[in-house]
Design a protein around this motif. Structure first.
Motif, PDB file in Angstrom:
ATOM      1  N   TYR A 131      22.784 -28.814 -29.231  1.00  0.00           N
ATOM      2  CA  TYR A 131      22.562 -29.654 -30.409  1.00  0.00           C
ATOM      3  C   TYR A 131      21.640 -28.926 -31.368  1.00  0.00           C
ATOM      4  CZ  TYR A 131      20.881 -33.464 -33.369  1.00  0.00           C
ATOM      5  OH  TYR A 131      20.544 -34.245 -34.446  1.00  0.00           O
ATOM      6  N   VAL A 132      22.137 -28.657 -32.573  1.00  0.00           N
ATOM      7  CA  VAL A 132      21.342 -27.996 -33.606  1.00  0.00           C
ATOM      8  C   VAL A 132      20.735 -29.075 -34.485  1.00  0.00           C
ATOM      9  CG1 VAL A 132      21.347 -26.330 -35.492  1.00  0.00           C
ATOM     10  CG2 VAL A 132      22.869 -25.987 -33.530  1.00  0.00           C
ATOM     11  N   GLU A 133      19.454 -29.262 -34.312  1.00  0.00           N
ATOM     12  CA  GLU A 133      18.753 -30.368 -34.974  1.00  0.00           C
ATOM     13  C   GLU A 133      18.812 -30.261 -36.497  1.00  0.00           C
ATOM     14  OE1 GLU A 133      14.336 -32.498 -34.632  1.00  0.00           O
ATOM     15  OE2 GLU A 133      14.880 -30.819 -33.318  1.00  0.00           O
ATOM     16  N   ALA A 134      18.669 -29.041 -37.003  1.00  0.00           N
ATOM     17  CA  ALA A 134      18.647 -28.848 -38.457  1.00  0.00           C
ATOM     18  C   ALA A 134      19.974 -29.232 -39.106  1.00  0.00           C
ATOM     19  CB  ALA A 134      18.317 -27.396 -38.784  1.00  0.00           C
ATOM     20  N   GLU A 135      21.075 -29.116 -38.345  1.00  0.00           N
ATOM     21  CA  GLU A 135      22.406 -29.427 -38.862  1.00  0.00           C
ATOM     22  C   GLU A 135      22.915 -30.787 -38.390  1.00  0.00           C
ATOM     23  OE1 GLU A 135      24.940 -26.312 -37.491  1.00  0.00           O
ATOM     24  OE2 GLU A 135      23.623 -24.712 -38.207  1.00  0.00           O
ATOM     25  N   ASP A 136      22.195 -31.405 -37.453  1.00  0.00           N
ATOM     26  CA  ASP A 136      22.669 -32.611 -36.780  1.00  0.00           C
ATOM     27  C   ASP A 136      24.091 -32.372 -36.240  1.00  0.00           C
ATOM     28  OD1 ASP A 136      22.636 -35.197 -35.775  1.00  0.00           O
ATOM     29  OD2 ASP A 136      23.347 -36.105 -37.630  1.00  0.00           O
ATOM     30  N   ALA A 137      24.248 -31.207 -35.561  1.00  0.00           N
ATOM     31  CA  ALA A 137      25.573 -30.783 -35.100  1.00  0.00           C
ATOM     32  C   ALA A 137      25.580 -30.532 -33.595  1.00  0.00           C
ATOM     33  CB  ALA A 137      26.001 -29.513 -35.825  1.00  0.00           C
ATOM     34  N   PHE A 138      26.650 -30.951 -32.924  1.00  0.00           N
ATOM     35  CA  PHE A 138      26.848 -30.747 -31.495  1.00  0.00           C
ATOM     36  C   PHE A 138      27.910 -29.683 -31.267  1.00  0.00           C
ATOM     37  CE2 PHE A 138      25.403 -35.094 -31.986  1.00  0.00           C
ATOM     38  CZ  PHE A 138      24.496 -35.261 -30.965  1.00  0.00           C
ATOM     39  N   TYR A 139      27.719 -28.881 -30.199  1.00  0.00           N
ATOM     40  CA  TYR A 139      28.707 -27.883 -29.812  1.00  0.00           C
ATOM     41  C   TYR A 139      28.909 -27.931 -28.296  1.00  0.00           C
ATOM     42  CZ  TYR A 139      27.772 -25.992 -34.474  1.00  0.00           C
ATOM     43  OH  TYR A 139      27.618 -25.838 -35.823  1.00  0.00           O
ATOM     44  N   PHE A 140      30.126 -28.150 -27.878  1.00  0.00           N
ATOM     45  CA  PHE A 140      30.449 -28.254 -26.455  1.00  0.00           C
ATOM     46  C   PHE A 140      30.094 -26.963 -25.717  1.00  0.00           C
ATOM     47  CE2 PHE A 140      33.673 -27.329 -23.145  1.00  0.00           C
ATOM     48  CZ  PHE A 140      33.400 -28.359 -22.260  1.00  0.00           C
ATOM     49  N   ILE A 141      29.457 -27.103 -24.540  1.00  0.00           N
ATOM     50  CA  ILE A 141      29.167 -25.960 -23.664  1.00  0.00           C
ATOM     51  C   ILE A 141      30.122 -25.959 -22.484  1.00  0.00           C
ATOM     52  CG2 ILE A 141      27.447 -24.729 -22.311  1.00  0.00           C
ATOM     53  CD1 ILE A 141      25.271 -26.335 -23.735  1.00  0.00           C
ATOM     54  N   GLU A 142      30.060 -27.034 -21.685  1.00  0.00           N
ATOM     55  CA  GLU A 142      30.872 -27.119 -20.479  1.00  0.00           C
ATOM     56  C   GLU A 142      30.851 -28.545 -19.950  1.00  0.00           C
ATOM     57  OE1 GLU A 142      29.200 -24.726 -17.375  1.00  0.00           O
ATOM     58  OE2 GLU A 142      27.224 -25.646 -17.520  1.00  0.00           O
ATOM     59  N   MET A 143      31.716 -28.797 -18.979  1.00  0.00           N
ATOM     60  CA  MET A 143      31.696 -30.076 -18.282  1.00  0.00           C
ATOM     61  C   MET A 143      31.406 -29.832 -16.815  1.00  0.00           C
ATOM     62  SD  MET A 143      34.477 -33.151 -18.011  1.00  0.00           S
ATOM     63  CE  MET A 143      33.987 -34.692 -17.190  1.00  0.00           C
ATOM     64  N   ASN A 144      30.425 -30.540 -16.280  1.00  0.00           N
ATOM     65  CA  ASN A 144      30.121 -30.491 -14.855  1.00  0.00           C
ATOM     66  C   ASN A 144      30.846 -31.634 -14.166  1.00  0.00           C
ATOM     67  OD1 ASN A 144      28.205 -28.243 -14.585  1.00  0.00           O
ATOM     68  ND2 ASN A 144      26.969 -29.470 -15.969  1.00  0.00           N
ATOM     69  N   ALA A 145      31.785 -31.294 -13.297  1.00  0.00           N
ATOM     70  CA  ALA A 145      32.653 -32.290 -12.674  1.00  0.00           C
ATOM     71  C   ALA A 145      32.056 -32.805 -11.367  1.00  0.00           C
ATOM     72  CB  ALA A 145      34.042 -31.682 -12.443  1.00  0.00           C
ATOM     73  N   ARG A 146      30.854 -33.364 -11.454  1.00  0.00           N
ATOM     74  CA  ARG A 146      30.121 -33.810 -10.263  1.00  0.00           C
ATOM     75  C   ARG A 146      28.938 -34.655 -10.695  1.00  0.00           C
ATOM     76  NH1 ARG A 146      25.691 -30.674 -10.986  1.00  0.00           N
ATOM     77  NH2 ARG A 146      25.996 -28.582 -11.808  1.00  0.00           N
ATOM     78  N   ILE A 147      28.215 -35.156  -9.717  1.00  0.00           N
ATOM     79  CA  ILE A 147      26.933 -35.800  -9.998  1.00  0.00           C
ATOM     80  C   ILE A 147      25.935 -34.708 -10.372  1.00  0.00           C
ATOM     81  CG2 ILE A 147      25.976 -35.702  -7.638  1.00  0.00           C
ATOM     82  CD1 ILE A 147      25.830 -38.793  -9.897  1.00  0.00           C
ATOM     83  N   GLN A 148      24.985 -35.037 -11.244  1.00  0.00           N
ATOM     84  CA  GLN A 148      23.979 -34.071 -11.668  1.00  0.00           C
ATOM     85  C   GLN A 148      22.634 -34.380 -11.007  1.00  0.00           C
ATOM     86  OE1 GLN A 148      25.424 -31.392 -13.527  1.00  0.00           O
ATOM     87  NE2 GLN A 148      24.302 -31.839 -15.387  1.00  0.00           N
ATOM     88  N   VAL A 149      21.806 -33.364 -10.886  1.00  0.00           N
ATOM     89  CA  VAL A 149      20.445 -33.557 -10.380  1.00  0.00           C
ATOM     90  C   VAL A 149      19.752 -34.670 -11.161  1.00  0.00           C
ATOM     91  CG1 VAL A 149      18.176 -32.476 -10.127  1.00  0.00           C
ATOM     92  CG2 VAL A 149      20.240 -31.147  -9.630  1.00  0.00           C
ATOM     93  N   GLU A 150      19.926 -34.648 -12.483  1.00  0.00           N
ATOM     94  CA  GLU A 150      19.181 -35.544 -13.367  1.00  0.00           C
ATOM     95  C   GLU A 150      19.879 -36.872 -13.630  1.00  0.00           C
ATOM     96  OE1 GLU A 150      21.351 -32.396 -15.859  1.00  0.00           O
ATOM     97  OE2 GLU A 150      20.229 -32.489 -13.983  1.00  0.00           O
ATOM     98  N   HIS A 151      20.828 -37.241 -12.796  1.00  0.00           N
ATOM     99  CA  HIS A 151      21.497 -38.538 -12.975  1.00  0.00           C
ATOM    100  C   HIS A 151      20.507 -39.699 -12.885  1.00  0.00           C
ATOM    101  CE1 HIS A 151      21.246 -38.606  -8.552  1.00  0.00           C
ATOM    102  NE2 HIS A 151      21.403 -39.910  -8.654  1.00  0.00           N
TER     103      HIS A 151
END
Length: 448
Positions: free
Chosen positions: A277-297
């Motif tokens: 997420y680029v705060e200055a542009e208020d823009a999102f860019y996809f990185i990846e999808m984790n197909a599982r539960i996350q540590v930070e769930h």
């Protein structure tokens, strides 16, 4: 579903067992010889040793785990995170054996695990992606052609990558060919797959991820987003939910677009879609999808009151969940700090050994997920994370204040831990003021 085998260890195995007990589903733990005294082994209804301390002979040994499933009579497997959780072959072997894999299908996992293919899939679903190559580049000419379109700086990434392996930053043309070769070689060594793709490098961004759950029937819900920007070597240290940097409009845009894309994919189970997420542009860019539960769930659970493991089990049992998007609302703010057995003063060197004293700070709005106890021996064979502390409060500042108190009260001895380091970060003025990005530690000269 009457009996579930947890193909994992440590705190996530303990976490899964607790929800299974609440649902009156029998649990089966697996363990290596190094984990004979681990808490998840004691908590489960059954426990089966699956091999030696080395992961390849135990937690990464598909044959041993499937043999444990057959021996125990379990009818489902929960993979947790790490180890085999995103291995399509493991999911496929479970499917072929008539064992329910609690997660997406092997085909879906393969599709989303191939980062170049995932880019194409998400782009087709109208999810914003970082400018870059259209899939894997097959030769150096393909790299040069992409560079002509997107320019410098750029990043070369492994198609099967993770944890920063097979990733190279390129700032100028003179470095391009060498970094391309090095990235391919490292990817081959780490993943057995030397394919790479190219993306535009974004110099300053946050790591924002959206928690989703799909029923495999074309429906999905989101549990809002998390800000996981505080990282060291691409490994998260602190996570918070929701991402307080986002406006309500930006939050609505990215969460709704993400859950719509996941629903259209026919995705089954819990997953996380990660963005820069680029705060200055208020823009999102996809990185990846984790197909599982996350540590930070845990922090998504804290702000929504939803048990994500229970949702995973409900989908696995009946391909449906008894919750709608309207039922899921944000309540306050939650933080998670990862507690690792390591010494930050010595380059974050792991600190295995016997724990004599353990006391976690507690209080209203405090949750601790851990598998350690007095007398527990931390083995040297696995990840150094030994617990997670979660605080939940009405605001971000209150959650930070609470985390400071909990960290200050927590004692884990005599092994080295990152407790003091996390406490330092919680008091850093730029963290408190929410002036953060994925290079926070480097920009603030906390680490080199």
């Amino acid at each position: 579903m009457k009996k579930v085998l947890i193909a994992n260890r440590g705190e996530i195995a303990v976490r899964i067992i607790r929800t299974l007990k609440e649902m009156h589903i029998a649990s089966v733990a697996v363990y290596s010889v190094a984990d004979r005294g681990s808490l998840h082994v004691m908590m489960a209804d059954e426990a089966i040793c699956i091999g030696p301390a080395v992961s390849t002979g135990s937690y990464l040994n598909i044959g041993s785990i499937l043999a444990a499933v057959e021996t125990s009579g379990a009818d489902a497997v929960h993979p947790g995170y790490g180890f085999l959780s995103e291995t399509p072959e493991f999911a496929r072997r479970c499917e072929e054996a008539g064992i329910k894999f609690i997660g997406p299908s092997s085909e879906m996992m393969k599709k989303m695990g191939d980062k170049a293919e995932a880019r194409k899939t998400m782009k087709a679903a109208d999810v914003p992606v970082i400018p870059g190559s259209d899939g894997a580049v097959t030769d150096f000419d393909g790299v040069k052609n992409t560079v002509e379109e997107i320019g410098y700086p750029l990043v070369i990434k492994a198609v099967s990558g993770g944890g920063g392996k097979g990733m190279r930053f390129v700032g100028q043309a003179d470095d391009l060919q060498k970094q391309y070769k090095d990235a391919r070689q490292e990817a081959k060594n780490a993943f057995g797959d030397d394919r790479v793709y190219v993306e535009k490098f974004i110099p300053k961004a946050r790591h924002i991820e959206v928690q989703v759950v799909g029923d495999g029937q074309g429906n999905a819900v989101h549990l809002y987003e998390r800000d996981c920007s505080i990282q060291r070597k691409n490994q998260k240290l602190i996570e918070e939910a929701p991402a307080s940097v986002l406006s309500s409009e930006s939050r609505k845009y990215i969460t709704e677009r993400t859950s719509k894309a996941v629903a259209e994919l026919g995705y089954e189970g819990a997953g996380t879609v990660e963005y820069l997420y680029v705060e200055a542009e208020d823009a999102f860019y996809f990185i990846e999808m984790n197909a599982r539960i996350q540590v930070e769930h845990t922090i998504s659970e804290a702000i929504t009151g939803v048990d994500i493991i229970r949702l995973q089990l409900a989908v696995a049992q009946a391909n449906q969940f008894d919750i709608t998007q309207a039922d899921i609302q944000i309540n306050g703010c939650a933080l998670e700090t990862r507690i690792n057995a390591e010494n930050p003063a010595k380059g974050f060197m792991p600190s295995p050994g016997r724990i004599e004293d353990v006391h976690f700070g507690l209080g209203r709005g405090v949750r601790v997920d851990t598998h350690i106890y007095p007398g527990y021996h931390i083995p040297p064979n696995y990840d150094s994370m030994i617990g997670k502390i979660i605080t939940h409060a009405a605001s971000r500042q209150e959650a930070i204040d609470k985390m400071r108190h909990v960290l200050a009260e927590t004692v884990i001895a005599p092994v080295d831990t990152n407790l003091d380091f996390q406490h330092y970060l919680m008091n850093h003025p730029n963290y408190v003021d929410n002036i953060i990005d994925i290079k926070f530690l480097e920009r603030n000269k906390i680490i080199e």
